[in-house]
Structure formats: structure tokens, C-alpha cells
Design a protein around this motif. Structure first.
Motif: not given
Length: 334
Positions: A116-119, A142-147, A315-323
Motif C-alpha cells: 500500500s505504500g503506507k507508513g 504523530v499525524r503531523k510528523a508521519y501522516p 514494530p517501529p510505528s508502534a514504538r513511535l506512538l508508544y514513546d
């Protein structure tokens, strides 16, 4: 998206002294549904509940367990008064099975995101108060930095969320570990205390008083979360500790929407998180008819935590939101 997790192999599962070899269990007939079954048995402790998870009949589940014992050549579970419990061999297989199923889920997720090409996507669960006060502002950041990140949220009780986490349906949750689950299955970081209040409609008779005591409240109708939930137990403990009879006219529901509807249309009283009450009172809708009832006691619920499954890397995306959620909690505490 890179999946960070420890490598999985079955060649060290200590379920029998026989040497199965690198793929002995697979050659002997072990299938994915067998792995799902042993994990479901460990989570529920009941064959009937495990059968429901796999959407099969209880006799079919029993046959599947017998097949697994035949394949592994050892006893995997024992019957106890309230269901079944895994033997040491069964627990070893369940531990590995859980990791294998998680790896397959993450592989599917990564392939889907690459297509899908999603982040990346994140699956989280939260009890109501921190969902409002922490998850919402974290999502905005998160939405602003990684839409491109897709975020999936389930708001439920801790009893439900902890089991969903163990079943690998969430990357992490915000809540509490239920008393009936083994705390060693989790990694926990405490991030806040939930403060609750009582809500009534804007014309409620008790609002004519400056402050209300428990004795003033007991004869009104109440809207509670289901029996056994943490906020419900907290309110009941307050009544019991002060020697005041528990309310008799009660509606039980886990729905915040239904709770507000009943409160707005009747003289019922309901306990909810202060963050939620403040949000409702600020809305330009019927929900704005909700008021916090002044009371002469505090309602402080057991602290809530960021919770992950032990030995499962985010996973990296989950770690980002967790932090980011952790940062939000520290900011609000300061």
C-alpha cells in the motif's frame, strides 16, 4: 517497515526427550490450528472457550488436543476443577506457538504496508480516561510528523484489553493487568492515576446543595460499569469503607454513550473519568447537559500503565506512538 523481533525456531522446544529434529513436529503433522489451539487454551484455561476462539465445536477442540499430544508424544494439559491447565510441556509449546503466530501476523502486516505504500500501522487499546487525555494528543503529534501511519484504537476495559494484547491483536495497551492473569506475561510502565467523578444532568436535585455525601446519593438510581470492573469496584469500596449501604437501583453498561443518555434523561448518577466528564460538558450537544456533582470524597482509581507483552518487540510505528504517549504522560505529570 522493519519488524524487530527475536528469531523464532522450534528446534529447542523442550516438550519431550525425543529428538524431533529441525522440522520433526511439522513432519509429524503439527499445523497452525494446533498452535492457535494451545495458545487459546493457555489464555482461557477452558476447552469450550478455546473452541469458541477458533470457531469450532468443543468435541473438535478436544480431538485437536488429542492430536497434539499424539504428535508430541507427551501430555500437554491436565483437567482441573474449573477447566484445564497446561503441563510444563504444554506451556513450552504455547510459548513458542505464540511467537510463531505473532511473526506470521507481523509478516502479513509488513507485506500489506509495503504493497500500500503506507507508513505503517499501529494497533493499540486503552481504557477511557487515558484514551482521551493521552492517546488523542499523541495521535495529533504523530499525524503531523508521519501522516502515512494508520492507527487503530480499541477503547475497552482492562480485562478485555489485556487478553487482546496476549492474543497479539494489539501492539500495546494502556490499562491495568487483571488480577486473574500472570503479571510475568507483561512489561509495565506506570504513567498515571485515573481520577473519577460522578455525573448528573444539569437540573438534578443534588446540584442545589453545595456538596453531596454518600448518604445523599444511595437512594438515587445509578449507572455502573459491569460488575467486577475497576471503577465499579472502587465506588463499591468507598460505600463499604464508610458504612453506607450500596445503591439498590442499578443499570449496568459498559457503553459511555448509553450512560450519558440515561443520566441526561433521568435523575441517575454515574461514575466516569474526570477527563471524560470535562469533555462531555464542553460539547455543544445533549452531552453538554452533563454536570460533575460536587462530592465530599475523592474517587481515585488504581494507576494505569503502558503495557506490552513480554519478549515481544514493538514494530517501529508502534514504538513511535508508544514513546510519544509516554512523553505526553510525563508532560501532564509535570
Amino acid at each position: 517497515m522493519t519488524i524487530v523481533s527475536e528469531p523464532i525456531s522450534m528446534d529447542h522446544v523442550d516438550i519431550h526427550s525425543d529428538n524431533f529434529g529441525d522440522d520433526g513436529l511439522l513432519r509429524a503433522g503439527l499445523k497452525l490450528n494446533h498452535l492457535r489451539m494451545i495458545v487459546a487454551i493457555e489464555d482461557s484455561g477452558q476447552i469450550s472457550a478455546a473452541a469458541e476462539v477458533l470457531n469450532i465445536s468443543q468435541p473438535a477442540a478436544s480431538r485437536m488436543l488429542s492430536e497434539m499430544e499424539s504428535i508430541t508424544k507427551t501430555q500437554l494439559y491436565e483437567r482441573v476443577a474449573r477447566g484445564v491447565v497446561l503441563t510444563t510441556f504444554g506451556a513450552a509449546l504455547a510459548r513458542r506457538a505464540r511467537k510463531i503466530l505473532l511473526e506470521l501476523r507481523e509478516a502479513s502486516r509488513e507485506i500489506g504496508e509495503l504493497k500500500s505504500g503506507k507508513g505503517g500501522s499501529v494497533f493499540i487499546g486503552a481504557v477511557t480516561a487515558p484514551a482521551m487525555s493521552l492517546v488523542v494528543p499523541a495521535i495529533n503529534r504523530v499525524r503531523k510528523a508521519y501522516p502515512g501511519i494508520e492507527i487503530n484504537i480499541q477503547v475497552e476495559t482492562s480485562n478485555v484489553l489485556a487478553r487482546e494484547l496476549l492474543a497479539a491483536r494489539h501492539d500495546f495497551i494502556i490499562g491495568r493487568i487483571p488480577d486473574d492473569l500472570n503479571p510475568r506475561l507483561f512489561e509495565v510502565t506506570e504513567i498515571g492515576i485515573e481520577r473519577a467523578c460522578l455525573i448528573v444532568h444539569s437540573r438534578h436535585p443534588l446540584l442545589k446543595q453545595k456538596v453531596s455525601s454518600l448518604v445523599d446519593l444511595k437512594d438515587y438510581d445509578w449507572v455502573f460499569q459491569p460488575p467486577g470492573t475497576l471503577l465499579r469496584r472502587t465506588i463499591e469500596d468507598i460505600f463499604l469503607s464508610r458504612g453506607v449501604a450500596l445503591p439498590e437501583n442499578i443499570v449496568n453498561t459498559s457503553s459511555l454513550l448509553l450512560t450519558c443518555a440515561i443520566v441526561c434523561e433521568t435523575d441517575a448518577i454515574a461514575p466516569i473519568a474526570i477527563d471524560v466528564a470535562q469533555f462531555l460538558a464542553s460539547q455543544s450537544s445533549n452531552a453538554s447537559d452533563v454536570r460533575m456533582l460536587p462530592i465530599d470524597f475523592d474517587i481515585n482509581v488504581k494507576p494505569y500503565s503502558l503495557i506490552t507483552a513480554r519478549e515481544r518487540a514493538l514494530p517501529p510505528s508502534a514504538r513511535l506512538l508508544y514513546d510519544i504517549i509516554l512523553e505526553e504522560s510525563l508532560k501532564q505529570a509535570g
